[in-house]
Design an enzyme around this catalytic site. Structure first.
Site, PDB file in Angstrom:
ATOM      1  CE  LYS A  30       5.963   9.959  -2.513  1.00 33.00           C
ATOM      2  NZ  LYS A  30       6.084   8.714  -1.747  1.00 33.00           N
ATOM      3  N   GLY A  37       3.621   1.913  -6.000  1.00 29.41           N
ATOM      4  CA  GLY A  37       4.801   2.753  -5.838  1.00 29.41           C
ATOM      5  C   GLY A  37       5.701   2.265  -4.719  1.00 29.41           C
ATOM      6  CE1 TYR A  47       3.381   5.728   6.875  1.00 31.75           C
ATOM      7  CE2 TYR A  47       2.614   6.742   8.906  1.00 31.75           C
ATOM      8  CZ  TYR A  47       2.901   6.825   7.562  1.00 31.75           C
ATOM      9  OH  TYR A  47       2.697   8.008   6.894  1.00 31.75           O
ATOM     10  N   GLY A  76       6.122  -0.434   9.882  1.00 34.40           N
ATOM     11  CA  GLY A  76       6.373   0.514   8.787  1.00 34.40           C
ATOM     12  C   GLY A  76       6.825   1.892   9.227  1.00 34.40           C
TER      13      GLY A  76
HETATM   14  N1  LIG Z   1       6.264   3.323   5.668  1.00 29.08           N
HETATM   15  C1  LIG Z   1       6.501   4.168   4.663  1.00 29.08           C
HETATM   16  O1  LIG Z   1       7.393   5.023   4.719  1.00 29.08           O
HETATM   17  C2  LIG Z   1       5.660   4.051   3.420  1.00 29.08           C
HETATM   18  C3  LIG Z   1       6.168   4.470   2.179  1.00 29.08           C
HETATM   19  C4  LIG Z   1       5.368   4.314   1.042  1.00 29.08           C
HETATM   20  C5  LIG Z   1       4.079   3.778   1.167  1.00 29.08           C
HETATM   21  N2  LIG Z   1       3.626   3.404   2.398  1.00 29.08           N
HETATM   22  C6  LIG Z   1       2.289   2.810   2.545  1.00 29.08           C
HETATM   23  O2  LIG Z   1       2.207   1.679   1.693  1.00 29.08           O
HETATM   24  C7  LIG Z   1       0.881   1.476   1.216  1.00 29.08           C
HETATM   25  C8  LIG Z   1       0.898   1.360  -0.296  1.00 29.08           C
HETATM   26  O3  LIG Z   1       1.378   2.569  -0.869  1.00 29.08           O
HETATM   27  P1  LIG Z   1       1.656   2.715  -2.441  1.00 29.08           P
HETATM   28  O4  LIG Z   1       2.145   4.086  -2.643  1.00 29.08           O
HETATM   29  O5  LIG Z   1       2.458   1.560  -2.942  1.00 29.08           O
HETATM   30  O6  LIG Z   1       0.164   2.598  -3.008  1.00 29.08           O
HETATM   31  P2  LIG Z   1      -0.306   2.226  -4.495  1.00 29.08           P
HETATM   32  O7  LIG Z   1       0.742   2.582  -5.479  1.00 29.08           O
HETATM   33  O8  LIG Z   1      -1.673   2.815  -4.635  1.00 29.08           O
HETATM   34  O9  LIG Z   1      -0.446   0.615  -4.470  1.00 29.08           O
HETATM   35  C9  LIG Z   1      -1.422  -0.016  -3.676  1.00 29.08           C
HETATM   36  C10 LIG Z   1      -1.189  -1.514  -3.701  1.00 29.08           C
HETATM   37  O10 LIG Z   1      -2.168  -2.114  -2.849  1.00 29.08           O
HETATM   38  C11 LIG Z   1      -2.897  -3.114  -3.594  1.00 29.08           C
HETATM   39  N3  LIG Z   1      -4.292  -3.192  -3.136  1.00 29.08           N
HETATM   40  C12 LIG Z   1      -5.118  -2.171  -2.841  1.00 29.08           C
HETATM   41  N4  LIG Z   1      -6.340  -2.638  -2.481  1.00 29.08           N
HETATM   42  C13 LIG Z   1      -6.256  -4.002  -2.573  1.00 29.08           C
HETATM   43  C14 LIG Z   1      -7.198  -5.058  -2.342  1.00 29.08           C
HETATM   44  N5  LIG Z   1      -8.439  -4.815  -1.933  1.00 29.08           N
HETATM   45  N6  LIG Z   1      -6.758  -6.344  -2.512  1.00 29.08           N
HETATM   46  C15 LIG Z   1      -5.489  -6.606  -2.918  1.00 29.08           C
HETATM   47  N7  LIG Z   1      -4.571  -5.641  -3.176  1.00 29.08           N
HETATM   48  C16 LIG Z   1      -4.956  -4.353  -2.991  1.00 29.08           C
HETATM   49  C17 LIG Z   1      -2.824  -2.630  -5.020  1.00 29.08           C
HETATM   50  O11 LIG Z   1      -3.103  -3.703  -5.903  1.00 29.08           O
HETATM   51  P3  LIG Z   1      -3.671  -3.424  -7.397  1.00 29.08           P
HETATM   52  O12 LIG Z   1      -2.461  -3.126  -8.236  1.00 29.08           O
HETATM   53  O13 LIG Z   1      -4.359  -4.667  -7.764  1.00 29.08           O
HETATM   54  O14 LIG Z   1      -4.603  -2.241  -7.292  1.00 29.08           O
HETATM   55  C18 LIG Z   1      -1.371  -2.161  -5.073  1.00 29.08           C
HETATM   56  O15 LIG Z   1      -0.479  -3.232  -5.215  1.00 29.08           O
HETATM   57  C19 LIG Z   1       0.100   2.683   1.745  1.00 29.08           C
HETATM   58  O16 LIG Z   1      -0.571   2.273   2.915  1.00 29.08           O
HETATM   59  C20 LIG Z   1       1.170   3.717   2.076  1.00 29.08           C
HETATM   60  O17 LIG Z   1       0.766   4.589   3.132  1.00 29.08           O
HETATM   61  C21 LIG Z   1       4.382   3.515   3.517  1.00 29.08           C
END
Ligand SMILES: NC(=O)c1ccc[n+]([C@@H]2O[C@H](COP(=O)([O-])OP(=O)(O)OC[C@H]3O[C@@H](n4cnc5c(N)ncnc54)[C@H](OP(=O)(O)O)[C@@H]3O)[C@@H](O)[C@H]2O)c1
Length: 276
Positions: free
Chosen positions: A65, A130, A218, A239
Site C-alpha cells: 500500500k 494503518g 472481522y 468489521g
Molecule cells: N475491516 C476492514 O476492512 C479492515 C481494514 C484494515 C484493517 N483491518 C484489520 O484491522 C487490524 C489492524 O490492521 P492495521 O493494518 O492497522 O495493522 P497495523 O498497522 O499492524 O497496526 C496494528 C495495531 O494493533 C496494535 N497492537 C498489536 N498488538 C497489540 C497488543 N498486544 N497490545 C496492544 N496493541 C496491539 C498496534 O499497536 P503498536 O503500535 O503498539 O504495535 C497497532 O496500533 C487487522 O486485524 C486488520 O485485519 C480491517
C-alpha cells in the site's frame, strides 16, 4: 472486456475477487477481477505497465500500500492521510491513488448505526496503525469534535495525532476505559481480538448508554469486544461491513456501475470466513 485486479505478496488470501466477482455477475458486466501476485521489488514496474497489460486499475493489499502510494501520479486526500493507497484507477491517462478504507468505514457505520450522529462528538479510537489512520480521517470528515487515540506504543499515537491536528489527541493505552466514559463511539483498530490471537482487554462497563461500539477486525465477525458491548445492550457494528464497502469505489471506477452491498454478498463472505 474490462479488467481489474488486486496486487499483493502473497495475494491468494484476498477476498476481493469474491466481492468483485459477485458484483460482475449481479450487474451482468463483461469484466474480470484477477489475483496478481507481485513481488515487493516489482510494484513500481507493474504499476507503470498496468494499462498496457489491459487493466483499468487495481486494488492494493499488504505489503504494497505504501509503495503504491509512492508510485501513483496523483493522490486523493484519504490516501494522503494514510500515506497508503489501496484503490488505483486512471483519469486522463494519469494513475490516481485513493484509500477507500475511510469511505468504507463510514458507509458501514452509517448502515449499521443509522442513528449515530458524530457532529461535535468525542470518539475513542484504539490503535494507531494503518487502519487507524483511515478511521481517524473518516471521523474528522464526518465532523467528530474530538478523537482520543489510545495505543500501546504511545509514540505511534503521537505521530498519528500530529498528522491530523488539534482535534486528535494521543493518550496512554492504560487510560482507554476511563477516558471513554463520555464518547459517542468506540472503535477498535488494533489487531487484538483476531481469531487465534490475543484478546483485546477493554472494559465496556463504563461506556455511556448510547455509545456505539465498532471493531474493524472481522475474523471472527463477533469479536470479544463486540460480544461484551452487545451483552451490555450497546449498538455494535462489525468489521465485515468496512471490508465490503471499501470495495465499492474501485468497482465503480473500473466498471462504471456503483455496486450495492447486499445481504446476499454479506452472506457469501460470512460463509467464506466461517469456512476458513
Ligand atoms: N475491516 C476492514 O476492512 C479492515 C481494514 C484494515 C484493517 N483491518 C484489520 O484491522 C487490524 C489492524 O490492521 P492495521 O493494518 O492497522 O495493522 P497495523 O498497522 O499492524 O497496526 C496494528 C495495531 O494493533 C496494535 N497492537 C498489536 N498488538 C497489540 C497488543 N498486544 N497490545 C496492544 N496493541 C496491539 C498496534 O499497536 P503498536 O503500535 O503498539 O504495535 C497497532 O496500533 C487487522 O486485524 C486488520 O485485519 C480491517
Amino acid at each position: 472486456m474490462k479488467r481489474a485486479c488486486v496486487i499483493g505478496w502473497p495475494v491468494s488470501h484476498s477476498r476481493s475477487p469474491l466481492i468483485h466477482g459477485y458484483w460482475l455477475r449481479r450487474y451482468g458486466i463483461d469484466g474480470s477481477y484477477e489475483l496478481q501476485p507481485v513481488r515487493p521489488e516489482e510494484v513500481a514496474t507493474f504499476l507503470r505497465g498496468m494499462r498496457e497489460r489491459g487493466f483499468a486499475g487495481c486494488n492494493v493489499t499488504l505489503p504494497h500500500k505504501q509503495a503504491a502510494y509512492a508510485a501513483v501520479d496523483d493522490r486523493r486526500p484519504a490516501a494522503r492521510a494514510a500515506a497508503a493507497a489501496n484503490t488505483l484507477w486512471y483519469e486522463s491517462g494519469r494513475l490516481i491513488g485513493d484509500n477507500s478504507d475511510s469511505a468504507g468505514f463510514m458507509s458501514s457505520l452509517r448502515a449499521g448505526a443509522p442513528a449515530l450522529c458524530l457532529a461535535g462528538c468525542a470518539v475513542s479510537v484504539l490503535g494507531a496503525g494503518g487502519g487507524a489512520r483511515g478511521v481517524v480521517f473518516a471521523l474528522l470528515e464526518a465532523g467528530a469534535g474530538e478523537v482520543r487515540l489510545f495505543n500501546r506504543t504511545r509514540a505511534r499515537a503521537n505521530a498519528v495525532a500530529a498528522c491530523f491536528g488539534p482535534k486528535v489527541r494521543a493518550h496512554d493505552w492504560e487510560g482507554r476505559a476511563d477516558r471513554s466514559r463520555d464518547v459517542a463511539l468506540l472503535v477498535n483498530t488494533t489487531s487484538l481480538g483476531m481469531k487465534g490471537g490475543e484478546p483485546l482487554d477493554m472494559d465496556v462497563s463504563a461506556l455511556a448508554e448510547g455509545c456505539v461500539v465498532t471493531d474493524i477486525v472481522y475474523i471472527p465477525l463477533v469479536t470479544p469486544l463486540l460480544a461484551a458491548a452487545r451483552a451490555r445492550g450497546l449498538v455494535t457494528v462489525d468489521g465485515l461491513g468496512m471490508l465490503l464497502h471499501q470495495a465499492v469505489p474501485g468497482f465503480e471506477k473500473w466498471f462504471g456501475t456503483r455496486p450495492e452491498v447486499t445481504e446476499e454478498l454479506r452472506t457469501l463472505l460470512v460463509r467464506d470466513i466461517e469456512g476458513a
